[in-house]
Design a protein around this motif. Structure first.
Motif, PDB file in Angstrom:
ATOM      1  N   ILE A  68      21.015 -12.375 -26.818  1.00 17.51           N
ATOM      2  CA  ILE A  68      20.087 -11.740 -25.898  1.00 17.51           C
ATOM      3  C   ILE A  68      19.359 -10.632 -26.637  1.00 17.51           C
ATOM      4  O   ILE A  68      19.940  -9.941 -27.483  1.00 17.51           O
ATOM      5  CB  ILE A  68      20.810 -11.192 -24.644  1.00 17.51           C
ATOM      6  N   SER A  69      18.076 -10.486 -26.331  1.00 16.39           N
ATOM      7  CA  SER A  69      17.293  -9.421 -26.933  1.00 16.39           C
ATOM      8  C   SER A  69      16.231  -8.978 -25.922  1.00 16.39           C
ATOM      9  O   SER A  69      15.970  -9.684 -24.945  1.00 16.39           O
ATOM     10  CB  SER A  69      16.632  -9.881 -28.226  1.00 16.39           C
ATOM     11  N   ARG A  70      15.652  -7.819 -26.181  1.00 20.09           N
ATOM     12  CA  ARG A  70      14.631  -7.345 -25.264  1.00 20.09           C
ATOM     13  C   ARG A  70      13.489  -6.711 -26.028  1.00 20.09           C
ATOM     14  O   ARG A  70      13.673  -6.168 -27.124  1.00 20.09           O
ATOM     15  CB  ARG A  70      15.206  -6.359 -24.247  1.00 20.09           C
ATOM     16  N   ASP A  71      12.321  -6.795 -25.455  1.00 19.76           N
ATOM     17  CA  ASP A  71      11.125  -6.147 -25.980  1.00 19.76           C
ATOM     18  C   ASP A  71      10.753  -5.079 -24.954  1.00 19.76           C
ATOM     19  O   ASP A  71      10.158  -5.384 -23.919  1.00 19.76           O
ATOM     20  CB  ASP A  71      10.005  -7.173 -26.164  1.00 19.76           C
ATOM     21  N   GLY A  72      11.117  -3.841 -25.240  1.00 19.03           N
ATOM     22  CA  GLY A  72      10.894  -2.763 -24.289  1.00 19.03           C
ATOM     23  C   GLY A  72       9.434  -2.535 -23.976  1.00 19.03           C
ATOM     24  O   GLY A  72       9.075  -2.201 -22.847  1.00 19.03           O
ATOM     25  N   ALA A  73       8.584  -2.726 -24.966  1.00 23.51           N
ATOM     26  CA  ALA A  73       7.153  -2.490 -24.767  1.00 23.51           C
ATOM     27  C   ALA A  73       6.549  -3.508 -23.808  1.00 23.51           C
ATOM     28  O   ALA A  73       5.570  -3.205 -23.111  1.00 23.51           O
ATOM     29  CB  ALA A  73       6.430  -2.537 -26.104  1.00 23.51           C
ATOM     30  N   LYS A  74       7.131  -4.704 -23.764  1.00 25.95           N
ATOM     31  CA  LYS A  74       6.598  -5.768 -22.912  1.00 25.95           C
ATOM     32  C   LYS A  74       7.486  -6.035 -21.693  1.00 25.95           C
ATOM     33  O   LYS A  74       7.213  -6.956 -20.920  1.00 25.95           O
ATOM     34  CB  LYS A  74       6.447  -7.058 -23.721  1.00 25.95           C
ATOM     35  N   ASN A  75       8.553  -5.228 -21.528  1.00 29.67           N
ATOM     36  CA  ASN A  75       9.476  -5.414 -20.393  1.00 29.67           C
ATOM     37  C   ASN A  75       9.975  -6.854 -20.308  1.00 29.67           C
ATOM     38  O   ASN A  75      10.103  -7.425 -19.221  1.00 29.67           O
ATOM     39  CB  ASN A  75       8.792  -5.025 -19.078  1.00 29.67           C
ATOM     40  N   THR A  76      10.257  -7.411 -21.465  1.00 26.60           N
ATOM     41  CA  THR A  76      10.646  -8.815 -21.551  1.00 26.60           C
ATOM     42  C   THR A  76      12.040  -8.937 -22.153  1.00 26.60           C
ATOM     43  O   THR A  76      12.373  -8.206 -23.086  1.00 26.60           O
ATOM     44  CB  THR A  76       9.640  -9.603 -22.402  1.00 26.60           C
ATOM     45  N   VAL A  77      12.816  -9.861 -21.604  1.00 28.29           N
ATOM     46  CA  VAL A  77      14.131 -10.150 -22.157  1.00 28.29           C
ATOM     47  C   VAL A  77      14.159 -11.613 -22.565  1.00 28.29           C
ATOM     48  O   VAL A  77      13.565 -12.472 -21.907  1.00 28.29           O
ATOM     49  CB  VAL A  77      15.250  -9.823 -21.143  1.00 28.29           C
ATOM     50  N   HIS A  78      14.816 -11.874 -23.691  1.00 27.35           N
ATOM     51  CA  HIS A  78      14.908 -13.230 -24.220  1.00 27.35           C
ATOM     52  C   HIS A  78      16.365 -13.656 -24.320  1.00 27.35           C
ATOM     53  O   HIS A  78      17.250 -12.815 -24.499  1.00 27.35           O
ATOM     54  CB  HIS A  78      14.278 -13.305 -25.614  1.00 27.35           C
ATOM     55  N   LEU A  79      16.587 -14.943 -24.232  1.00 26.06           N
ATOM     56  CA  LEU A  79      17.917 -15.499 -24.464  1.00 26.06           C
ATOM     57  C   LEU A  79      17.770 -16.674 -25.416  1.00 26.06           C
ATOM     58  O   LEU A  79      17.249 -17.725 -25.026  1.00 26.06           O
ATOM     59  CB  LEU A  79      18.574 -15.947 -23.154  1.00 26.06           C
ATOM     60  N   GLN A  80      18.178 -16.469 -26.647  1.00 24.58           N
ATOM     61  CA  GLN A  80      18.164 -17.541 -27.638  1.00 24.58           C
ATOM     62  C   GLN A  80      19.470 -18.299 -27.526  1.00 24.58           C
ATOM     63  O   GLN A  80      20.548 -17.715 -27.680  1.00 24.58           O
ATOM     64  CB  GLN A  80      18.006 -16.967 -29.047  1.00 24.58           C
ATOM     65  N   MET A  81      19.376 -19.580 -27.229  1.00 30.26           N
ATOM     66  CA  MET A  81      20.560 -20.400 -27.015  1.00 30.26           C
ATOM     67  C   MET A  81      20.639 -21.467 -28.101  1.00 30.26           C
ATOM     68  O   MET A  81      19.760 -22.328 -28.188  1.00 30.26           O
ATOM     69  CB  MET A  81      20.499 -21.055 -25.625  1.00 30.26           C
ATOM     70  N   ASN A  82      21.655 -21.376 -28.920  1.00 34.71           N
ATOM     71  CA  ASN A  82      21.868 -22.328 -30.003  1.00 34.71           C
ATOM     72  C   ASN A  82      23.141 -23.131 -29.762  1.00 34.71           C
ATOM     73  O   ASN A  82      23.979 -22.744 -28.948  1.00 34.71           O
ATOM     74  CB  ASN A  82      21.956 -21.598 -31.339  1.00 34.71           C
ATOM     75  N   SER A  83      23.274 -24.218 -30.481  1.00 32.44           N
ATOM     76  CA  SER A  83      24.472 -25.069 -30.375  1.00 32.44           C
ATOM     77  C   SER A  83      24.795 -25.384 -28.916  1.00 32.44           C
ATOM     78  O   SER A  83      25.946 -25.247 -28.473  1.00 32.44           O
ATOM     79  CB  SER A  83      25.674 -24.377 -31.048  1.00 32.44           C
ATOM     80  N   LEU A  84      23.788 -25.782 -28.194  1.00 32.40           N
ATOM     81  CA  LEU A  84      23.963 -26.017 -26.770  1.00 32.40           C
ATOM     82  C   LEU A  84      24.909 -27.178 -26.499  1.00 32.40           C
ATOM     83  O   LEU A  84      24.949 -28.159 -27.248  1.00 32.40           O
ATOM     84  CB  LEU A  84      22.599 -26.271 -26.110  1.00 32.40           C
ATOM     85  N   LYS A  85      25.660 -27.014 -25.420  1.00 32.99           N
ATOM     86  CA  LYS A  85      26.648 -28.002 -25.011  1.00 32.99           C
ATOM     87  C   LYS A  85      26.289 -28.524 -23.613  1.00 32.99           C
ATOM     88  O   LYS A  85      25.620 -27.820 -22.849  1.00 32.99           O
ATOM     89  CB  LYS A  85      28.036 -27.365 -24.962  1.00 32.99           C
ATOM     90  N   PRO A  86      26.753 -29.702 -23.256  1.00 32.90           N
ATOM     91  CA  PRO A  86      26.484 -30.208 -21.903  1.00 32.90           C
ATOM     92  C   PRO A  86      26.944 -29.234 -20.818  1.00 32.90           C
ATOM     93  O   PRO A  86      26.296 -29.138 -19.766  1.00 32.90           O
ATOM     94  CB  PRO A  86      27.274 -31.511 -21.866  1.00 32.90           C
ATOM     95  N   GLU A  87      27.997 -28.506 -21.072  1.00 35.45           N
ATOM     96  CA  GLU A  87      28.486 -27.551 -20.076  1.00 35.45           C
ATOM     97  C   GLU A  87      27.602 -26.318 -19.913  1.00 35.45           C
ATOM     98  O   GLU A  87      27.833 -25.491 -19.036  1.00 35.45           O
ATOM     99  CB  GLU A  87      29.925 -27.112 -20.382  1.00 35.45           C
TER     100      GLU A  87
END
Length: 118
Positions: A68-87
């Motif tokens: 998880i990361s955020r860009d305070g200047a843009k009031n945006t939060v990101h979620l980078q999801m790697n190695s995704l699983k069916p669950e």
């Protein structure tokens, strides 16, 4: 406060997706932002959160795979999801805690569907 999430979709197991959530409005003060998810037939769970000071928490099930990361200047939060699983298949909701009120107000976006399947 309005939250607009994007980035969901269909991905094969082992793949990656990046979710983003932009907050808009006026007069709000971000205390924390985060992502919840709810899979069919399961309870909603907190996936990850980040405070305005940068303190981060992850659910045990995603540690080492999601960032998880955020860009305070843009009031945006990101979620980078790697190695995704069916669950990991679920509707993902972004959230925001607004400290301009007492007690803080909690806002949630409309949800974006993530499907992990071959």
């Amino acid at each position: 406060v309005q939250l607009q999430a994007s980035g969901g979709g269909l991905v094969q197991p082992g793949g990656s997706l990046r979710l983003s959530c932009a907050a808009s409005g006026s007069g709000f003060v971000i205390i924390a932002q985060g992502w919840y998810r709810q899979a069919p037939g399961k309870e909603r769970e907190l996936v990850a959160s980040i405070t305005s000071s940068g303190s981060i928490k992850y659910a045990d099930s995603v540690k080492g795979r999601f960032t998880i990361s955020r860009d305070g200047a843009k009031n945006t939060v990101h979620l980078q999801m790697n190695s995704l699983k069916p669950e990991d298949t679920a509707v993902y909701y972004c959230s925001l805690a607004d400290g301009s009120t007492i007690p803080p107000a909690l806002y949630e976006g409309q949800g974006t569907l993530v499907t992990v399947s071959s």
